[in-house]
Design an enzyme around this catalytic site. Structure first.
Site, PDB file in Angstrom:
ATOM      1  N   SER A  12       0.817  -1.209   0.000  1.00  0.00           N
ATOM      2  CA  SER A  12       0.000   0.000   0.000  1.00  0.00           C
ATOM      3  C   SER A  12       0.859   1.271   0.000  1.00  0.00           C
ATOM      4  O   SER A  12       1.541   1.559  -0.969  1.00  0.00           O
ATOM      5  CB  SER A  12      -0.955  -0.037   1.199  1.00  0.00           C
ATOM      6  OG  SER A  12      -1.953   0.943   1.101  1.00  0.00           O
ATOM      7  N   ASP A  49      10.559   4.964 -10.130  1.00  0.00           N
ATOM      8  CA  ASP A  49      10.244   5.626 -11.395  1.00  0.00           C
ATOM      9  C   ASP A  49      11.120   6.855 -11.638  1.00  0.00           C
ATOM     10  O   ASP A  49      11.465   7.162 -12.787  1.00  0.00           O
ATOM     11  CB  ASP A  49       8.770   6.010 -11.444  1.00  0.00           C
ATOM     12  CG  ASP A  49       7.862   4.810 -11.705  1.00  0.00           C
ATOM     13  OD1 ASP A  49       8.392   3.691 -11.805  1.00  0.00           O
ATOM     14  OD2 ASP A  49       6.640   5.002 -11.809  1.00  0.00           O
ATOM     15  N   LYS A  67      -0.656  -3.974  -3.494  1.00  0.00           N
ATOM     16  CA  LYS A  67      -1.951  -3.396  -3.120  1.00  0.00           C
ATOM     17  C   LYS A  67      -2.030  -1.995  -3.725  1.00  0.00           C
ATOM     18  O   LYS A  67      -1.496  -1.035  -3.177  1.00  0.00           O
ATOM     19  CB  LYS A  67      -2.132  -3.338  -1.609  1.00  0.00           C
ATOM     20  CG  LYS A  67      -3.484  -2.769  -1.167  1.00  0.00           C
ATOM     21  CD  LYS A  67      -3.635  -2.851   0.353  1.00  0.00           C
ATOM     22  CE  LYS A  67      -5.012  -2.334   0.790  1.00  0.00           C
ATOM     23  NZ  LYS A  67      -5.113  -0.864   0.700  1.00  0.00           N
TER      24      LYS A  67
END
Length: 402
Positions: free
Chosen positions: A304, A315, A329
């Site tokens: 999460s 990224d 999640k």
């Protein structure tokens, strides 16, 4: 007797009608009964009301014992929400909702674990055992599955109901039936409850100016505690940083955003898309960010909010992700509080990494896959000389600061 039954039947039916009419005409829940051709039209809604009245009437007339109507209606609420089939969308009565709030903000009497409902089998699974907590003393481990509480089989039960059974007054005992898949066995563990001060941050300065911060969960105070730890390490001569998110089950979105904002340049941290296709973008607040060597440790229990942080770091390529694939999640929940202080926690959207990856069910692959030895995978505290993941993180930073 028949007069009493008739009275209670009328009372029950009246309560049901009042409840359903309340849902029908209350703004917060009006979305439950759309009038589009594809939605749940008013005709079907009233058919449901009539059927509910019929079922209650049959039970009231023929069931051989007295009926607990409060429990019946609570069961209706739980059933309505559970029928969605999403393990993260759930109804919480007032007591359970208060417990949910406490878990993210304060202390409580319990055994000292964080848990999550495994979406594959629906079983409540231990994600983390707090250091020094009663659960650690009892030998419980991350990835242990709780299948029984005090002799009651809890498989398939609502997770909040199970948590309520586990918590209790200080110095009382609870017996958990544990399925430990790593050992292929089930066993009972008796745990004495204690007052749990929920830890969120642990940190230290290692050799060569390499700092280490473990983020245990993203609770209401975690961003403030994290910043204090980072500033303290900076004052000690920080050359590089290891952030340990292993076994971190997640937590509050805004807290994760605040911490992530410290590590990435200007841009998107994450974005969400709801069921109507509406997009909400969460961006950095300023251009000030940590720019020293960084590694992030993750494993299959990093979930999460941990994955929001990890996904942004990966990224933007501002740190090296080391460990094993994260939990996966990629869904956002929001609690909607009802008039009686109960609540419905609803999955309202999907979240995506800055590059547009939806990681639900797949997780985030680390840059560098490093496994712990099998005997260490379920231990709460692994000595540095045996912690291959932490060693790899330190080596990675050393290679950048030499």
């Amino acid at each position: 007797m028949n007069q009493n039954k008739g009275f209670f039947k009328g009372l029950a039916v009246g309560i049901v009608i009042s409840f359903l009419v309340y849902i029908l005409y209350t703004g917060i829940n009006i979305a439950l009964i759309p009038t589009t051709d594809e939605g749940f039209a008013k005709k079907e809604w009233y058919e449901f009301m009539n059927k509910a009245n019929d079922v209650i009437g049959i039970l009231d007339t023929y069931y051989y014992e007295d009926i607990d109507y409060e429990k019946m209606f609570d069961g209706m609420y739980y059933g309505l929400v559970a029928s969605i089939g999403d393990p993260y969308t759930m109804y919480m009565d007032a007591e359970r909702f208060q417990s949910f709030i406490t878990d993210t903000e304060g202390s409580y009497a319990g055994i000292g674990v964080s848990v999550n409902q495994d979406p594959d089998d629906g079983i409540l699974t231990i994600m983390q055992v707090f250091p020094g907590a009663p659960a650690e003393s009892a030998g419980l481990q991350p990835s242990d599955k709780i299948i029984g509480v005090d002799g009651t089989n809890v498989v398939g039960m609502d997770s909040n109901e199970i948590i309520k059974m586990i918590k209790g007054p200080e110095d009382t005992e609870v017996t958990l039936t544990i399925a430990r898949q790593s050992e292929g066995r089930n066993f009972d563990s008796v745990v004495t409850r204690g007052i749990i001060e929920v830890p969120t941050i642990e940190y230290e300065m290692m050799d060569d100016g390499i700092g280490y911060i473990q983020v245990i969960s993203f609770d209401a105070v975690t961003d403030e505690q994290f910043l204090e730890a980072l500033l303290d390490l900076e004052n000690q001569g920080l050359n590089g940083l290891v952030i340990d998110l292993r076994n971190n089950p997640g937590g509050i979105l805004d807290v994760a955003l605040n911490i992530t904002d410290l590590f990435i340049p200007e841009g998107i941290i994450t974005y969400t898309i709801d069921g109507e296709g509406n997009k909400e973008v969460y961006e950095t607040k300023d251009n000030v960010f940590f720019n020293k060597p960084l590694t992030v440790l993750v494993n299959g229990n990093s979930a999460s909010a941990s994955e929001i942080f990890t996904g942004a770091i990966k990224d933007y390529d501002v740190g090296t992700i080391i460990g094993t694939t994260t939990f996966g999640k990629g869904l956002v929940q929001k609690p909607f509080i009802l008039n009686d202080q109960s609540a419905v926690k609803v999955t309202i959207s999907r979240y995506y990494t800055p590059n547009g990856d939806f990681i639900n069910g797949t997780g985030i692959e680390p840059h560098m896959v490093v496994e712990l030895a099998e005997e260490n995978q379920y231990r709460m505290s692994v000595p540095y000389e045996e912690d291959l993941q932490l060693q790899a993180a330190v080596t990675q930073i050393e290679g950048q600061i030499e």
